[in-house]
Design a protein around this motif. Structure first.
Motif, PDB file in Angstrom:
ATOM      1  N   ALA A 188       0.827  -1.200   0.000  1.00 14.83           N
ATOM      2  CA  ALA A 188       0.000   0.000   0.000  1.00 14.83           C
ATOM      3  C   ALA A 188       0.867   1.258   0.000  1.00 14.83           C
ATOM      4  CB  ALA A 188      -0.926  -0.010   1.214  1.00 14.83           C
ATOM      5  N   ALA A 189       1.926   1.267   0.795  1.00 16.17           N
ATOM      6  CA  ALA A 189       2.821   2.422   0.833  1.00 16.17           C
ATOM      7  C   ALA A 189       3.468   2.654  -0.532  1.00 16.17           C
ATOM      8  CB  ALA A 189       3.892   2.212   1.902  1.00 16.17           C
ATOM      9  N   THR A 190       3.862   1.568  -1.182  1.00 16.17           N
ATOM     10  CA  THR A 190       4.423   1.672  -2.531  1.00 16.17           C
ATOM     11  C   THR A 190       3.391   2.233  -3.489  1.00 16.17           C
ATOM     12  OG1 THR A 190       5.835  -0.251  -2.096  1.00 16.17           O
ATOM     13  CG2 THR A 190       5.531   0.380  -4.396  1.00 16.17           C
ATOM     14  N   GLY A 191       2.142   1.754  -3.361  1.00 19.33           N
ATOM     15  CA  GLY A 191       1.073   2.202  -4.247  1.00 19.33           C
ATOM     16  C   GLY A 191       0.667   3.636  -4.046  1.00 19.33           C
ATOM     17  N   VAL A 192       1.009   4.227  -2.920  1.00 19.38           N
ATOM     18  CA  VAL A 192       0.729   5.644  -2.682  1.00 19.38           C
ATOM     19  C   VAL A 192       1.918   6.508  -3.096  1.00 19.38           C
ATOM     20  CG1 VAL A 192       0.337   7.387  -0.895  1.00 19.38           C
ATOM     21  CG2 VAL A 192      -0.943   5.249  -0.835  1.00 19.38           C
ATOM     22  N   CYS A 193       3.116   6.099  -2.733  1.00 23.73           N
ATOM     23  CA  CYS A 193       4.305   6.933  -2.950  1.00 23.73           C
ATOM     24  C   CYS A 193       4.732   6.979  -4.416  1.00 23.73           C
ATOM     25  CB  CYS A 193       5.462   6.420  -2.093  1.00 23.73           C
ATOM     26  SG  CYS A 193       5.181   6.558  -0.315  1.00 23.73           S
ATOM     27  N   PHE A 194       4.679   5.854  -5.106  1.00 23.57           N
ATOM     28  CA  PHE A 194       5.139   5.828  -6.493  1.00 23.57           C
ATOM     29  C   PHE A 194       4.309   6.729  -7.407  1.00 23.57           C
ATOM     30  CE2 PHE A 194       8.268   2.836  -5.476  1.00 23.57           C
ATOM     31  CZ  PHE A 194       9.020   2.538  -6.602  1.00 23.57           C
ATOM     32  N   PRO A 195       2.960   6.690  -7.360  1.00 23.25           N
ATOM     33  CA  PRO A 195       2.208   7.596  -8.233  1.00 23.25           C
ATOM     34  C   PRO A 195       2.499   9.072  -7.969  1.00 23.25           C
ATOM     35  CG  PRO A 195       0.781   5.848  -7.439  1.00 23.25           C
ATOM     36  CD  PRO A 195       2.060   5.736  -6.676  1.00 23.25           C
ATOM     37  N   ILE A 196       2.612   9.447  -6.691  1.00 24.27           N
ATOM     38  CA  ILE A 196       2.907  10.852  -6.383  1.00 24.27           C
ATOM     39  C   ILE A 196       4.309  11.216  -6.856  1.00 24.27           C
ATOM     40  CG2 ILE A 196       3.222  12.507  -4.503  1.00 24.27           C
ATOM     41  CD1 ILE A 196       1.020  11.058  -2.974  1.00 24.27           C
ATOM     42  N   GLY A 197       5.284  10.319  -6.630  1.00 21.57           N
ATOM     43  CA  GLY A 197       6.659  10.584  -7.046  1.00 21.57           C
ATOM     44  C   GLY A 197       6.812  10.650  -8.555  1.00 21.57           C
ATOM     45  N   LEU A 198       6.222   9.701  -9.278  1.00 23.23           N
ATOM     46  CA  LEU A 198       6.338   9.706 -10.736  1.00 23.23           C
ATOM     47  C   LEU A 198       5.545  10.844 -11.356  1.00 23.23           C
ATOM     48  CD1 LEU A 198       6.193   5.876 -11.562  1.00 23.23           C
ATOM     49  CD2 LEU A 198       8.188   7.364 -11.411  1.00 23.23           C
ATOM     50  N   SER A 199       4.439  11.239 -10.720  1.00 23.65           N
ATOM     51  CA  SER A 199       3.698  12.418 -11.198  1.00 23.65           C
ATOM     52  C   SER A 199       4.570  13.661 -11.118  1.00 23.65           C
ATOM     53  CB  SER A 199       2.431  12.623 -10.358  1.00 23.65           C
ATOM     54  OG  SER A 199       1.541  11.558 -10.514  1.00 23.65           O
ATOM     55  N   TYR A 200       5.328  13.769 -10.046  1.00 26.18           N
ATOM     56  CA  TYR A 200       6.229  14.915  -9.884  1.00 26.18           C
ATOM     57  C   TYR A 200       7.266  14.941 -11.007  1.00 26.18           C
ATOM     58  CZ  TYR A 200       9.744  18.000  -7.829  1.00 26.18           C
ATOM     59  OH  TYR A 200      10.641  19.011  -7.623  1.00 26.18           O
ATOM     60  N   LEU A 201       7.818  13.776 -11.339  1.00 25.21           N
ATOM     61  CA  LEU A 201       8.846  13.716 -12.374  1.00 25.21           C
ATOM     62  C   LEU A 201       8.302  14.120 -13.737  1.00 25.21           C
ATOM     63  CD1 LEU A 201      10.713  10.400 -11.475  1.00 25.21           C
ATOM     64  CD2 LEU A 201      11.516  12.738 -11.127  1.00 25.21           C
ATOM     65  N   LEU A 202       7.093  13.644 -14.082  1.00 23.13           N
ATOM     66  CA  LEU A 202       6.561  13.922 -15.412  1.00 23.13           C
ATOM     67  C   LEU A 202       5.837  15.271 -15.477  1.00 23.13           C
ATOM     68  CD1 LEU A 202       6.081  12.895 -18.305  1.00 23.13           C
ATOM     69  CD2 LEU A 202       3.930  11.917 -17.499  1.00 23.13           C
ATOM     70  N   LEU A 203       4.924  15.520 -14.546  1.00 24.08           N
ATOM     71  CA  LEU A 203       4.066  16.705 -14.649  1.00 24.08           C
ATOM     72  C   LEU A 203       4.772  17.979 -14.206  1.00 24.08           C
ATOM     73  CD1 LEU A 203       0.684  15.235 -13.334  1.00 24.08           C
ATOM     74  CD2 LEU A 203       1.554  15.331 -15.670  1.00 24.08           C
ATOM     75  N   TYR A 204       5.521  17.897 -13.115  1.00 21.90           N
ATOM     76  CA  TYR A 204       6.183  19.103 -12.585  1.00 21.90           C
ATOM     77  C   TYR A 204       7.463  19.407 -13.359  1.00 21.90           C
ATOM     78  CZ  TYR A 204       8.291  22.330  -9.213  1.00 21.90           C
ATOM     79  OH  TYR A 204       8.870  23.423  -8.615  1.00 21.90           O
ATOM     80  N   LEU A 205       8.314  18.390 -13.510  1.00 24.76           N
ATOM     81  CA  LEU A 205       9.588  18.607 -14.195  1.00 24.76           C
ATOM     82  C   LEU A 205       9.450  18.554 -15.704  1.00 24.76           C
ATOM     83  CD1 LEU A 205      11.957  16.480 -11.916  1.00 24.76           C
ATOM     84  CD2 LEU A 205      11.468  18.935 -11.792  1.00 24.76           C
ATOM     85  N   GLY A 206       8.556  17.688 -16.201  1.00 23.95           N
ATOM     86  CA  GLY A 206       8.424  17.518 -17.642  1.00 23.95           C
ATOM     87  C   GLY A 206       7.457  18.486 -18.289  1.00 23.95           C
ATOM     88  N   TYR A 207       6.223  18.554 -17.783  1.00 25.99           N
ATOM     89  CA  TYR A 207       5.187  19.386 -18.395  1.00 25.99           C
ATOM     90  C   TYR A 207       5.106  20.785 -17.793  1.00 25.99           C
ATOM     91  CZ  TYR A 207       3.361  15.043 -20.439  1.00 25.99           C
ATOM     92  OH  TYR A 207       3.212  13.877 -21.128  1.00 25.99           O
ATOM     93  N   GLY A 208       5.759  21.029 -16.668  1.00 28.39           N
ATOM     94  CA  GLY A 208       5.757  22.356 -16.069  1.00 28.39           C
ATOM     95  C   GLY A 208       4.502  22.692 -15.289  1.00 28.39           C
ATOM     96  N   TYR A 209       3.777  21.676 -14.790  1.00 32.57           N
ATOM     97  CA  TYR A 209       2.605  21.938 -13.958  1.00 32.57           C
ATOM     98  C   TYR A 209       3.075  22.464 -12.601  1.00 32.57           C
ATOM     99  CZ  TYR A 209      -0.366  19.277 -17.213  1.00 32.57           C
ATOM    100  OH  TYR A 209      -1.050  18.845 -18.309  1.00 32.57           O
ATOM    101  N   GLY A 210       2.161  23.117 -11.867  1.00 24.81           N
ATOM    102  CA  GLY A 210       2.494  23.624 -10.551  1.00 24.81           C
ATOM    103  C   GLY A 210       2.725  22.507  -9.547  1.00 24.81           C
ATOM    104  N   ALA A 211       3.441  22.824  -8.480  1.00 25.48           N
ATOM    105  CA  ALA A 211       3.771  21.809  -7.476  1.00 25.48           C
ATOM    106  C   ALA A 211       2.516  21.280  -6.783  1.00 25.48           C
ATOM    107  CB  ALA A 211       4.754  22.392  -6.458  1.00 25.48           C
ATOM    108  N   VAL A 212       1.619  22.199  -6.371  1.00 25.46           N
ATOM    109  CA  VAL A 212       0.388  21.764  -5.696  1.00 25.46           C
ATOM    110  C   VAL A 212      -0.506  21.002  -6.662  1.00 25.46           C
ATOM    111  CG1 VAL A 212      -1.656  22.518  -4.438  1.00 25.46           C
ATOM    112  CG2 VAL A 212       0.522  23.708  -4.099  1.00 25.46           C
ATOM    113  N   GLU A 213      -0.596  21.477  -7.915  1.00 30.65           N
ATOM    114  CA  GLU A 213      -1.388  20.781  -8.926  1.00 30.65           C
ATOM    115  C   GLU A 213      -0.865  19.368  -9.153  1.00 30.65           C
ATOM    116  OE1 GLU A 213      -2.958  21.553 -13.507  1.00 30.65           O
ATOM    117  OE2 GLU A 213      -1.148  22.574 -12.781  1.00 30.65           O
ATOM    118  N   THR A 214       0.448  19.248  -9.211  1.00 32.38           N
ATOM    119  CA  THR A 214       1.063  17.932  -9.400  1.00 32.38           C
ATOM    120  C   THR A 214       0.744  17.008  -8.229  1.00 32.38           C
ATOM    121  OG1 THR A 214       2.871  18.891 -10.685  1.00 32.38           O
ATOM    122  CG2 THR A 214       3.254  16.724  -9.697  1.00 32.38           C
TER     123      THR A 214
END
Length: 481
Positions: free
Chosen positions: A102-128
């Protein structure tokens, strides 16, 4: 005004035909997608998209709202049934690996979202964070629907991997609902109307308190009282006494969950596990029966709570409320807005990343075997110096470990109702989520809710019996007393 009345009038023929066609196509779509994709819920979601606001808007808005409410009651019943049939011994034995998953299933989506949406697409930190939180939840309704649909091949509820799946999905759901309550009040934080510590702490404290107090009070108070003073009287009234107690317990648990700030769905699951533990497991107990018929005919015996659910609720849940629940998911999908080139490729790329983010949960099953493998290897090396000792060959049970991991990872992929709830709260109730971010998240939620059940259906069809016979498969039931 009290004392009035609702004037009775005959529905128009158009209204009647629309309702009939809606339920007919729900059934046909479920049958067709179950045959083709091994996941009947996909067809029901598609019918919801067509008949609801996203596409043709055939149903009137007040009907859609009514069906959404009935569908949510259906979701509560799905999870309540899952709690009734849950193997408490397996849940307890596999709690550590379930928590890690369960911890893996929560942390990985948030972490990978940060890599793609925040760093890649330039979305805001809170939005990500909000989009990642939406994709961190696992659809409990889809999870239990998948377990139920697989029961013809292997009863996943009685397997070790099934118990890990249920526990991990429940934990992810609770975390998701905690995050949704935080996200829904982000606007209040900017106005200084809400204390941040109380906002975050209340649902966490409530969830932990219910998790700890429910088994303790059940084991040391409610179960002894029930078995000593109530159990024998239940056999006199069979299903009637059962259904009354079931309704009271379910309403009590979901009310406690709602007013303390945790998930209603978690309350429904705890209500089911509470009832499953109450009766005595002694051979002479009224609830220990070979079949439902024995409980109904023998005056000294009583049908179990599962039998009563099957007799009174399973039909209406399966053929009415469960289809309405999955159709209501379709009502909430902004289907037309999804189809622009940029949104499609971004959505598909993010979908694939989110599949990986949940699929990695399945790695915990082979990883959990590493210590025993090292022990086996050490034993083999020691035996090399003693040629007279013959080690047993690898058993079929050991060869199914990877299949069980694939099944767990695939079943965790679907996001469904909780994901849509979180991202819509973020989009509609805060200023942080843009339309582009909302659409990207919806793409991932929708496709993941299709990919997960389809993959599980194919795995169960091809390897269900092998998984059931393996080490992570069907287990003998332990007496929890």
């Amino acid at each position: 005004m009290a004392g009035g009345f609702l004037p009775y009038h005959e529905p128009s023929i158009v209204e009647i035909l629309v309702i009939i066609s809606f339920f007919l196509f729900l059934s046909l779509a479920e049958w067709l997608s179950a045959k083709v994709l091994r996941a009947g819920i996909i067809g029901q979601i598609a019918v919801g998209i067509i008949y609801g606001v996203p596409l043709a808007n055939i149903l009137e808005k007040n009907w859609q709202e009514t069906f959404l409410a009935l569908g949510y009651v259906g979701l509560i019943l799905i999870i309540f049934e899952g709690g009734l049939g849950a193997r408490l011994d397996l849940l307890r034995e596999n709690l550590v690996v379930s928590t890690l998953g369960a911890a893996t299933g929560v942390c990985f989506p948030i972490g990978l979202s940060y890599l793609l949406l925040y760093l890649g697409y330039g979305y805001g930190a809170v939005e990500t964070f909000i989009i990642g939180a939406a994709l961190s939840a696992t659809s409990l309704g889809t999870t239990f629907a998948v377990i139920s649909s697989a029961s013809k091949t292997v009863d996943l509820g009685q397997t070790r991997v099934g118990s890990i799946l249920v526990s991990a999905a429940v934990i992810d759901d609770v975390v998701g609902l905690v995050l949704s309550s935080i996200i829904s009040d982000l606007g209040k934080l900017s106005n200084g109307d809400t204390n941040l510590g109380w906002l975050i702490g209340r649902p966490i404290v409530a969830s932990v308190a219910m998790t700890i107090l429910t088994p303790l009070l059940t084991k040391f108070f409610f179960a002894p009282v029930f078995r000593k003073y109530i159990e024998l009287h239940f056999a006199l009234y069979d299903h009637i006494s059962n259904i009354i107690l079931m309704v009271l317990v379910l309403c009590a648990f979901i009310s406690i969950a709602a007013y303390t700030g945790t998930s209603i769905l978690y309350g429904a699951f705890l209500a089911g596990t509470f009832l499953s533990y109450l009766p005595s497991k002694r051979p002479d107990s009224p609830f220990v029966v070979e079949s439902r018929e024995e409980g109904e005919k023998d005056i000294a015996k009583s049908p179990t709570f599962v039998h009563t659910f099957e007799a009174y609720l399973l039909g209406v849940q399966t053929y009415l409320m469960e289809p309405l629940f999955f159709a209501s998911i379709g009502f909430a999908i902004p289907f037309v807005q999804l189809w622009t080139g940029k949104r499609i490729w971004r959505g598909i790329l993010f979908t694939l990343l989110m599949v990986v983010a949940k699929f990695v949960v399945g790695l915990w099953i082979p990883l959990w075997k590493l210590p025993s493998r090292r022990k086996t290897k050490a034993t083999k090396e020691a035996s090399d110096s003693r040629p007279d000792q013959i080690l047993p060959a690898e058993t079929p049970k050991e060869s199914t470990t990877m299949l069980s991991g694939l099944l767990l990872g695939s079943a965790m992929v679907a996001r469904g109702e909780i994901g849509l709830l979180i991202i819509e709260i973020g989009y509609n109730s805060t200023e942080y989520v843009s339309e582009e971010g909302f659409i990207t998240g919806v793409w991932a939620i929708l496709l993941n809710t299709i990919i997960g059940p389809v993959t599980v259906g194919l795995l169960v069809k091809s390897y269900g019996k092998r998984i059931g016979e393996g080490e992570w498969g069907l287990q003998r039931e332990a007496n929890l007393g």
